[in-house]
Design an enzyme around this catalytic site. Structure first.
Site, PDB file in Angstrom:
ATOM      1  N   ARG A 520      32.148  37.536  41.304  1.00 25.79           N
ATOM      2  CA  ARG A 520      31.479  37.933  40.062  1.00 25.79           C
ATOM      3  C   ARG A 520      32.345  37.628  38.857  1.00 25.79           C
ATOM      4  O   ARG A 520      33.564  37.753  38.908  1.00 25.79           O
ATOM      5  CB  ARG A 520      31.298  39.447  40.028  1.00 25.79           C
ATOM      6  N   SER A 584      41.204  40.312  45.526  1.00 25.96           N
ATOM      7  CA  SER A 584      41.240  41.302  46.598  1.00 25.96           C
ATOM      8  C   SER A 584      41.968  40.822  47.839  1.00 25.96           C
ATOM      9  O   SER A 584      41.397  40.737  48.944  1.00 25.96           O
ATOM     10  CB  SER A 584      39.822  41.715  46.958  1.00 25.96           C
ATOM     11  N   ASP A 635      41.313  45.009  44.472  1.00 22.43           N
ATOM     12  CA  ASP A 635      40.024  45.695  44.295  1.00 22.43           C
ATOM     13  C   ASP A 635      40.124  47.206  44.479  1.00 22.43           C
ATOM     14  O   ASP A 635      39.403  47.968  43.844  1.00 22.43           O
ATOM     15  CB  ASP A 635      38.924  45.092  45.194  1.00 22.43           C
TER      16      ASP A 635
END
Ligand code: BG6
Ligand code: BG6
Ligand code: GLC
Ligand code: GLC
Length: 893
Positions: A520, A584, A635
Site C-alpha cells: 500500500r 515488515s 509493521d
C-alpha cells in the site's frame, strides 16, 4: 423293594442323562457349527447377501492395530458390559512407552437401561461430568474414544447408528440413531464441558487393540462376557460394504446373531427357546443366548425347573421355589467335594433345600451348559481363524486372540474348553489367547490415539503453554543481552522509537507499507485544529511474484514507480513530503532512517538486499523525487503506534497475518545494544524466529517439518511457520492428504488439486471453522478441489481446521504471555494493566481473537489486557513516527 428303588433311580438318571444329552454336542455337531458360521461370515461380507445375513459383519473403520507410536491423553467411555466405566488414558510412546489409566465405575440403573434414550445419554454425561470433576479436568477439552458394546452400523470411525439393542439394554428412540450424535447432543444439553468424540468402537475391537498394543500378532478380539462377540482383521477386498481394496479393516462380526435365520435349529433345545422367549429381544441373538454370561444361568434355571417339574430334582421343595432359581453360576464338574458344598450353599441362598443328589445334578447341568457355550464359541472361533488363514493363502498360521469378559475370566473351565475346541477344529492354526487385563477402554483410547496421532501434538495443554512462555521469556533476555545476542534466535531489534504518539504530531506524510498481504501507498495528513485528526488516502499496488523473487534493484524500482504513480494521482509530484516506510521484515537499525535487512522472511526473496540499508536502496531507486525517507518501521511498530494514537496505554504491537511478530516498549537500561539507561525504546522482537535453534522441536510435528522443507527459508522462522497465515492453510492441507492416504478420510481418495501446494488457503480454514455454515463450506471448498467429501469427512475437516488454528492462537498466547510477564516485572507492579495493538488477516478471522484473548488471560492471570485492533493498518503509526523524526530533524536544523 431295593431293586425297585434302584430301578427307579436308574430310570431317573436316564431321564436326566437324556435331557442333558441334548445339550451335549458331538464333534460332527461342532464341525457343522464351524461350517455354518463360515457361510454366514461370507454372507455378511458380501453386498448381495449382507442384508439377510445373521452375522452382520459390521465394518469398524479401524484399519490397523497400534504400532507403539501413539501418544496423548484421552478420555474413554466403556458402556455395555457388566460395568459402565469412565476412564482417562495417558499413552506415552518411544522408549518410555507406557499406558496409564484412571477409571471410575458407575451404575446404570435398570430404569435407565430401559428408559428413554435421552435419559440414558443424560445419565452417561452426568457420570462423565462427575468423573471430570473428580479428576479436575473440566476445562481441558479432551479427545474421547467411546466403547459402545452393541451392534452399530458405522460409516466412519466417529459415526455409528445403533442397529438394535442387545443384552440388558432397551432404551427407546435409539435404534437407528447415531450414538455419537446422541452423546454430543447430551453434552450440549448439559452445557458444562466440551469433548471431541473421535471414535466409537465395539468392545471386541477395543479389546483387540488393547492386546495388540502388547502383541502385534493379535488380530482378533473376543468377548465372552455378558454378551458374546468377535472381531478380526479382514482384507478390504473382501468387505464389499466398504469401498476400496487395499489393506485391511477390522470387522465386528456380531456373531451373537448367528442362527437368527434358523440355521442352528438342530442344536437349539426347548430350554434355549424358553430363554429366548423370556428375553428383551425374542428371536434375536440366538447364538449369544447359548453362549454368553447373561443367559447361561437362565438356561440352567429352565433345565432345573423342568427336572423339578418332572420329579427328578428338589423333591423336598414346593413348586413356588421355581421362581427362586434365578441365576446359577456355572460350576466345576462333580468330582470335587468342595464344589458340591458350594452348590448347596448357593442353592440355600436361593431358598432351596437340596440333597446331595440334587447338588450333583445341579452341578452336572451347569457343567453341561457352560461346556456347550465354550464349545460353540470354539467352533465359531475355528471358522474365523481358518478364514484369516485362507485370506493369507497360508497352510499354517500363528495368530493371537485378545479376550475379555467375565465368563472367560471367572469360569473355571470355559477358556480351556474353548481352546481345545479351536485346536480340534482348526488344526492348521496355532491360536494363542491373551487376556485383556485393562479392558477395552485402553483399546478405544489407542484407536483414538491412532486417529489423533496427527493432531494430538497440536493440542497443547496449559502446562505446555506455560513452559513455552518461560522458554520465550528466556529468549527475550538472551536477545537483549550483548553476550548472548549473537546466538539468540529472537533478535530483539532496537527500533529507535522511544515513545508512543503524544498528540502533538502533525504534518502531511507519505507512507509505504510493504511486506504484509498487500503493498500500500498512503497519504496521511495529521492536523491540529483543537483536536488532532488524521486523514488518510491509500492505494494498493500489486507485487507480482517475479518481482519479489527477482533482483533487489527491480523490487525497489517497482516501489519507486508505484510511488511516482501515487504522487501523480495525488497531485503532489512537486511537494517535498516526508516518507514513513513500513517495511515488515527483520532489520538492524542504527537510527530511524538507517535499516539493514537481516534476512527476508515470508514470501519475499529478492536478491542483493540482505545486509543492505534499505533506505539507501530506496533512495537510489526514487532518485530524489523530492521525498525524504524519514523513518523505517516494522509493521508491529507501526501497529503499536497506530493504536497508541487512540490509547495511551498501548505498549505492545503484534501482527498475526501473513507472518507474525511483536514489538513492545522495553526499559533502555535493559537494552545492551543501545547506549543510555533512561526511558524506554520499542524493541522489535522478531519472534517468528523463535525455535530456530531447536528450542521448539518437542512440539513441532511432521507437518511443520514438511512446511519448512518446502518454504523459501528452510530452517528459519520456525515459530512463524507453525502459526501464521501464510502457513496455516497449507498445514491443514498436509494433514488432509496424510489422513486420506492412510484411509481415515475421503475413503482414501485424493485429487491432484488437493495434492497441490497452496490449494487450501488460510481463509478457508476460518470459514470452515464456523459452526453453522462451516460444514457446507467444507463441502464447497473441497468440491472445488475435485473432492467429494462425505458428511463425516466434512466434520473431520472442520475438526482439523479448528485444531490447527487453535494451536496457532495458543502458541501466540504463550509468546505474548512472555512479553506481558516481562512488562509486568519491568514495572514492578503486582498487576499489569496494558493495551496490545493488533493487526493481521489471521487475527481478524472468525474465532481466532476470542481464543487468543482467553488463553492469554489464563496464562497471565495477574493482568488486565486490552486488545485493540488497528483499524487503519500500520501506516498511521508510521506517519506518527515520521512526524516525530521530522520534528527532531527540523529542530536540529
Ligand atoms: C470389559 C471391557 O473388560 O469387558 C468391556 O472393558 C467389555 O468393554 C466387557 O464389554 C465384557 O465383559 P462383561 O463380562 O463385562 O460383559
Ligand atoms: C496491515 C498493516 O494492516 O496488516 C501492515 O498495515 C501489516 O503493515 C499487515 O504488514 C499484516 O497483516 P497481513 O495479514 O496483511 O500480513
Ligand atoms: C453383544 C453386542 C456386541 C458386543 C457383545 C459383547 O453381543 O451386540 O456388540 O460386542 O455383546 O459385549
Ligand atoms: C515476519 C517479519 C516481521 C514482520 C512479520 C509480520 O515475521 O520477519 O518483520 O513483522 O512477518 O508481518
Amino acid at each position: 423293594m431295593v431293586t425297585a428303588v434302584a430301578q427307579r433311580l436308574a430310570a431317573q438318571r436316564r431321564e436326566i442323562n437324556d435331557t442333558l444329552a441334548r445339550l451335549s454336542l458331538s464333534s460332527e455337531n461342532l464341525q457343522q457349527v464351524k461350517d455354518k458360521m463360515r457361510v454366514e461370515l461370507e454372507r455378511g461380507l458380501r453386498k448381495d447377501s449382507h442384508s439377510t445375513a445373521s452375522v452382520k459383519m459390521l465394518p469398524s473403520f479401524v484399519y490397523r492395530t497400534p504400532n507403539g507410536t501413539e501418544r496423548g491423553k484421552y478420555l474413554a467411555l466403556d458402556l455395555g458390559g457388566t460395568n459402565f466405566r469412565v476412564l482417562v488414558v495417558k499413552i506415552r510412546s518411544g522408549i518410555r512407552k507406557s499406558v496409564r489409566m484412571y477409571n471410575k465405575i458407575y451404575a446404570i440403573p435398570l430404569e435407565i437401561m430401559q428408559g428413554t434414550g435421552e435419559e440414558l445419554f443424560d445419565h452417561i454425561v452426568q457420570c462423565i461430568s462427575d468423573f471430570l470433576d473428580y479428576m479436575g479436568m473440566k476445562n481441558t477439552r479432551l479427545p474421547l474414544g467411546f466403547t459402545f458394546s452393541f451392534p452399530c452400523r458405522q460409516t466412519g470411525i466417529d459415526k455409528g447408528s445403533l442397529v438394535s439393542w442387545t443384552k440388558g439394554f432397551k432404551a427407546t428412540d435409539c435404534e437407528g440413531n447415531d450414538v455419537v450424535e446422541m452423546l454430543r447432543e447430551a453434552i450440549k444439553r448439559r452445557n458444562e464441558f466440551d469433548l471431541d468424540i473421535v471414535a466409537v468402537v465395539n468392545d471386541t475391537v477395543g479389546t483387540m487393540m488393547t492386546c495388540a498394543y502388547e502383541d502385534p500378532k493379535c488380530e482378533i478380539g473376543l468377548i465372552a462376557g455378558t454378551g458374546s462377540n468377535v472381531c478380526y482383521m479382514e482384507e478390504m477386498r473382501n468387505i464389499e460394504m466398504v469401498e476400496g481394496d487395499e489393506g485391511q479393516m477390522c470387522v465386528n462380526t456380531e456373531w451373537g446373531g448367528f442362527g437368527e435365520n434358523d440355521c442352528i435349529e438342530d442344536i437349539r433345545t426347548r430350554f434355549d427357546r424358553e430363554v429366548d422367549e423370556g428375553s428383551l429381544n425374542n428371536g434375536k441373538q440366538r447364538f449369544e443366548k447359548m453362549t454368553s454370561g447373561m443367559y447361561l444361568g437362565e438356561i440352567v434355571r429352565q433345565i432345573l425347573i423342568d427336572l423339578t417339574r418332572r420329579g427328578l430334582l428338589f423333591r423336598v421343595n414346593t413348586p413356588q421355589v421355581y421362581k427362586n432359581i434365578k441365576c446359577v453360576t456355572p460350576l466345576s464338574p462333580p468330582s470335587d467335594r468342595l464344589a458340591l458344598l458350594q452348590v448347596r450353599a448357593i442353592l440355600q441362598q436361593l431358598g432351596l433345600d437340596s440333597t446331595c443328589d440334587d447338588s450333583i445334578i445341579v452341578k452336572e447341568v451347569c457343567g453341561t451348559v457352560s461346556r456347550r457355550a465354550a464349545q460353540l464359541c470354539g467352533a465359531g472361533m475355528a471358522a474365523i481363524v481358518d478364514k484369516i488363514r485362507e485370506n493369507r493363502g497360508r497352510n499354517q498360521m500363528n495368530i493371537t486372540v485378545g479376550v475379555d469378559g467375565t465368563l472367560y475370566k471367572l469360569h473355571p473351565h470355559f477358556s480351556r474348553i474353548l481352546k481345545d475346541t479351536v485346536k480340534a477344529l482348526a488344526p492348521q492354526c496355532d491360536v494363542e489367547f491373551v487376556l485383556s487385563e485393562d479392558g477395552s477402554g485402553k483399546g478405544a483410547a489407542l484407536i483414538t490415539a491412532v486417529i489423533d496421532k496427527y493432531l494430538y501434538a497440536m493440542r497443547l495443554s496449559d502446562e505446555t503453554l506455560m513452559d513455552i512462555m518461560k522458554r520465550f521469556r528466556r529468549e527475550l533476555g538472551n536477545g537483549l543481552c550483548s553476550d548472548t545476542n549473537p546466538t539468540a534466535t529472537v533478535k530483539m531489534l532496537p527500533t529507535f522509537v522511544r515513545s508512543i504518539p503524544d498528540g502533538s504530531e502533525k504534518g502531511d506524510f507519505i507512507a509505504l507499507d510493504l511486506g504484509g498481504s498487500a503493498f500500500r501507498i498512503l497519504r496521511v495528513k495529521v492536523s491540529h485544529e483543537k483536536k488532532q485528526t488524521v486523514q488518510m488516502e491509500s492505494q494498493i499496488y500489486d507485487t507480482p511474484e517475479d518481482i519479489i523473487h527477482g533482483s533487489g534493484t527491480r523490487l525497489f524500482d517497482h516501489v519507486a514507480e508505484c510511488l511516482g504513480d501515487f504522487m501523480e494521482k495525488q497531485n503532489i509530484k512537486d511537494k517535498k513530503l516526508s516518507v514513513g516506510f513500513t517495511f515488515s521484515f527483520p532489520c538492524a537499525q542504527t537510527k530511524l532512517n538507517e535499516s539493514y535487512l537481516l534476512t527476508w522472511t515470508k514470501r519475499f526473496k529478492a536478491s542483493g538486499v540482505e545486509g543492505m540499508d534499505i533506505v539507501t536502496l530506496l533512495n537510489k531507486a526514487i532518485k530524489k523525487r523530492g521525498v525524504d525517507i524519514m523513518a523505517v518501521v516494522n509493521d508491529t511498530v507501526g501497529t503499536m503506534m497506530t493504536c497508541g494514537f487512540d490509547d495511551q496505554r498501548c505498549e505492545v504491537g503484534i501482527i498475526i497475518g501473513t507472518g507474525t511478530n511483536a514489538c513492545y516498549m522495553e526499559e533502555l537500561r535493559h537494552i545492551d545494544l543501545v547506549e543510555g539507561d533512561e526511558g524506554r525504546m520499542c524493541i522489535n522482537t522478531e519472534w517468528g524466529a523463535f525455535g530456530d535453534d531447536g528450542m521448539l522441536e518437542d512440539i513441532r510435528t511432521e507437518f511443520d517439518r514438511e512446511i519448512d522443507r518446502g518454504s523459501l527459508n528452510p530452517g528459519k522462522q520456525l515459530f512463524e511457520k507453525m502459526v501464521s497465515g501464510m502457513y496455516i492453510g497449507e498445514l491443514v492441507r498436509l494433514i488432509l492428504v496424510k489422513m486420506a492416504k492412510e484411509g481415515f478420510l475421503f475413503e482414501g481418495r485424493i485429487t491432484p488439486e488437493l495434492l497441490t501446494k497452496g490449494k487450501f488457503e488460510t481463509k478457508h480454514v476460518s470459514s470452515i471453522e464456523k459452526s453453522k455454515e462451516g460444514l457446507t463450506k467444507a463441502k464447497d471448498i473441497l468440491g472445488r478441489l475435485g473432492m467429494e467429501p462425505s458428511a463425516d469427512d466434512c466434520i473431520a475437516v472442520q475438526h482439523i481446521c479448528t485444531i490447527v488454528s487453535h494451536r496457532s492462537a495458543n502458541l501466540i498466547a504463550a509468546t505474548l504471555g512472555g512479553i506481558l510477564s516481562r512488562l509486568k516485572d519491568n514495572k514492578g507492579n503486582p498487576r499489569l494493566r496494558t493495551t496490545v495493538g493488533i493487526d493481521g488477516s489471521l487475527y481478524k478471522m472468525h474465532p481466532y481473537a476470542r481464543r487468543l484473548h482467553k488463553t492469554v488471560r489464563r496464562l497471565v492471570p495477574e493482568s488486565d489486557v486490552r486488545f485493540l485492533l488497528s483499524e487503519s493498518g500500520s501506516s498511521k503509526g508510521a506517519a506518527m513516527v515520521t512526524a516525530v523524526a521530522y520534528r527532531l530533524l527540523t529542530r536540529v536544523v
